[in-house]
Design a protein around this motif. Sequence first.
Motif, PDB file in Angstrom:
ATOM      1  N   MET A 119     -78.931   9.818 -42.518  1.00 21.67           N
ATOM      2  CA  MET A 119     -78.374  10.918 -41.769  1.00 21.67           C
ATOM      3  C   MET A 119     -77.844  10.396 -40.439  1.00 21.67           C
ATOM      4  N   ILE A 120     -76.631  10.759 -40.109  1.00 26.10           N
ATOM      5  CA  ILE A 120     -76.027  10.386 -38.838  1.00 26.10           C
ATOM      6  C   ILE A 120     -76.396  11.444 -37.811  1.00 26.10           C
ATOM      7  N   ARG A 121     -76.919  11.011 -36.687  1.00 28.73           N
ATOM      8  CA  ARG A 121     -77.245  11.927 -35.598  1.00 28.73           C
ATOM      9  C   ARG A 121     -76.024  12.034 -34.691  1.00 28.73           C
ATOM     10  N   LYS A 122     -75.515  13.241 -34.535  1.00 29.89           N
ATOM     11  CA  LYS A 122     -74.360  13.474 -33.671  1.00 29.89           C
ATOM     12  C   LYS A 122     -74.872  14.039 -32.356  1.00 29.89           C
ATOM     13  N   LEU A 123     -74.681  13.282 -31.281  1.00 30.79           N
ATOM     14  CA  LEU A 123     -75.160  13.692 -29.973  1.00 30.79           C
ATOM     15  C   LEU A 123     -74.002  13.766 -28.999  1.00 30.79           C
ATOM     16  N   ALA A 124     -74.014  14.805 -28.185  1.00 27.91           N
ATOM     17  CA  ALA A 124     -73.016  14.969 -27.127  1.00 27.91           C
ATOM     18  C   ALA A 124     -73.774  15.185 -25.821  1.00 27.91           C
ATOM     19  N   PRO A 125     -74.257  14.097 -25.217  1.00 24.32           N
ATOM     20  CA  PRO A 125     -75.046  14.229 -23.999  1.00 24.32           C
ATOM     21  C   PRO A 125     -74.261  14.914 -22.879  1.00 24.32           C
ATOM     22  N   THR A 126     -74.994  15.673 -22.072  1.00 31.18           N
ATOM     23  CA  THR A 126     -74.377  16.333 -20.915  1.00 31.18           C
ATOM     24  C   THR A 126     -74.808  15.658 -19.620  1.00 31.18           C
ATOM     25  N   GLY A 127     -75.659  14.650 -19.726  1.00 27.59           N
ATOM     26  CA  GLY A 127     -76.108  13.900 -18.561  1.00 27.59           C
ATOM     27  C   GLY A 127     -76.819  12.632 -18.994  1.00 27.59           C
ATOM     28  N   TYR A 128     -77.038  11.736 -18.029  1.00 30.92           N
ATOM     29  CA  TYR A 128     -77.669  10.457 -18.340  1.00 30.92           C
ATOM     30  C   TYR A 128     -79.103  10.642 -18.828  1.00 30.92           C
ATOM     31  N   ASP A 129     -79.748  11.716 -18.417  1.00 29.71           N
ATOM     32  CA  ASP A 129     -81.128  11.950 -18.823  1.00 29.71           C
ATOM     33  C   ASP A 129     -81.284  12.117 -20.339  1.00 29.71           C
ATOM     34  N   GLU A 130     -80.200  12.329 -21.044  1.00 27.56           N
ATOM     35  CA  GLU A 130     -80.258  12.474 -22.493  1.00 27.56           C
ATOM     36  C   GLU A 130     -80.164  11.134 -23.227  1.00 27.56           C
ATOM     37  N   ALA A 131     -80.145  10.039 -22.474  1.00 28.84           N
ATOM     38  CA  ALA A 131     -80.163   8.709 -23.091  1.00 28.84           C
ATOM     39  C   ALA A 131     -81.432   8.529 -23.921  1.00 28.84           C
ATOM     40  N   LEU A 132     -82.491   9.209 -23.525  1.00 28.34           N
ATOM     41  CA  LEU A 132     -83.758   9.147 -24.257  1.00 28.34           C
ATOM     42  C   LEU A 132     -83.573   9.557 -25.714  1.00 28.34           C
ATOM     43  N   HIS A 133     -82.758  10.592 -25.962  1.00 31.89           N
ATOM     44  CA  HIS A 133     -82.521  11.056 -27.330  1.00 31.89           C
ATOM     45  C   HIS A 133     -81.750  10.012 -28.139  1.00 31.89           C
ATOM     46  N   VAL A 134     -80.783   9.401 -27.507  1.00 30.20           N
ATOM     47  CA  VAL A 134     -80.005   8.356 -28.184  1.00 30.20           C
ATOM     48  C   VAL A 134     -80.943   7.228 -28.603  1.00 30.20           C
ATOM     49  N   GLY A 135     -81.750   6.768 -27.665  1.00 31.71           N
ATOM     50  CA  GLY A 135     -82.693   5.689 -27.955  1.00 31.71           C
ATOM     51  C   GLY A 135     -83.708   6.063 -29.014  1.00 31.71           C
ATOM     52  N   HIS A 136     -84.194   7.300 -28.977  1.00 30.81           N
ATOM     53  CA  HIS A 136     -85.192   7.756 -29.938  1.00 30.81           C
ATOM     54  C   HIS A 136     -84.664   7.679 -31.370  1.00 30.81           C
ATOM     55  N   PHE A 137     -83.495   8.261 -31.596  1.00 25.90           N
ATOM     56  CA  PHE A 137     -82.948   8.278 -32.955  1.00 25.90           C
ATOM     57  C   PHE A 137     -82.548   6.875 -33.417  1.00 25.90           C
ATOM     58  N   PHE A 138     -81.976   6.087 -32.508  1.00 29.27           N
ATOM     59  CA  PHE A 138     -81.581   4.723 -32.860  1.00 29.27           C
ATOM     60  C   PHE A 138     -82.804   3.901 -33.257  1.00 29.27           C
ATOM     61  N   CYS A 139     -83.885   4.001 -32.486  1.00 34.97           N
ATOM     62  CA  CYS A 139     -85.095   3.242 -32.780  1.00 34.97           C
ATOM     63  C   CYS A 139     -85.777   3.715 -34.068  1.00 34.97           C
ATOM     64  N   LYS A 140     -85.556   4.977 -34.446  1.00 29.66           N
ATOM     65  CA  LYS A 140     -86.067   5.478 -35.724  1.00 29.66           C
ATOM     66  C   LYS A 140     -85.284   4.905 -36.901  1.00 29.66           C
ATOM     67  N   GLY A 141     -84.118   4.336 -36.628  1.00 30.43           N
ATOM     68  CA  GLY A 141     -83.294   3.767 -37.690  1.00 30.43           C
ATOM     69  C   GLY A 141     -82.130   4.638 -38.104  1.00 30.43           C
ATOM     70  N   ASP A 142     -81.867   5.712 -37.330  1.00 28.71           N
ATOM     71  CA  ASP A 142     -80.743   6.599 -37.647  1.00 28.71           C
ATOM     72  C   ASP A 142     -79.477   6.141 -36.926  1.00 28.71           C
ATOM     73  N   PRO A 143     -78.342   6.091 -37.612  1.00 23.12           N
ATOM     74  CA  PRO A 143     -77.084   5.852 -36.909  1.00 23.12           C
ATOM     75  C   PRO A 143     -76.819   7.013 -35.946  1.00 23.12           C
ATOM     76  N   VAL A 144     -76.275   6.718 -34.786  1.00 23.84           N
ATOM     77  CA  VAL A 144     -76.035   7.739 -33.766  1.00 23.84           C
ATOM     78  C   VAL A 144     -74.548   7.768 -33.425  1.00 23.84           C
ATOM     79  N   LEU A 145     -73.943   8.929 -33.597  1.00 26.56           N
ATOM     80  CA  LEU A 145     -72.568   9.162 -33.169  1.00 26.56           C
ATOM     81  C   LEU A 145     -72.662   9.806 -31.794  1.00 26.56           C
ATOM     82  N   MET A 146     -72.215   9.106 -30.786  1.00 21.03           N
ATOM     83  CA  MET A 146     -72.373   9.548 -29.407  1.00 21.03           C
ATOM     84  C   MET A 146     -71.019   9.975 -28.844  1.00 21.03           C
TER      85      MET A 146
END
Length: 87
Positions: free
Chosen positions: A1-28
Amino acid sequence: MIRKLAPTGYDEALHVGHFFCKGDPVLMDLTQLTDDVARQLVDFCAGLICGRGGEMERLDKKIFLLQPPARPRIAAAHIPDLAHIAD
């Protein structure tokens, strides 16, 4: 499953890192961010890729695909919302 994220601030980098480290591709999608904040997130992701392995591909001006290591690679043409960006 590709995680599609549209961060609204730098504080959402945590979500990008979380999904990436779980092994999910991240569309940012960084189009909602200023250039300075978008650059910070890209720098964060570059460090993430360097430390954890994987790849980061720029699909458009502010759209990036992060792919964890040891996963089948995904081409932009295979992401329905981004078929228009593919070669």
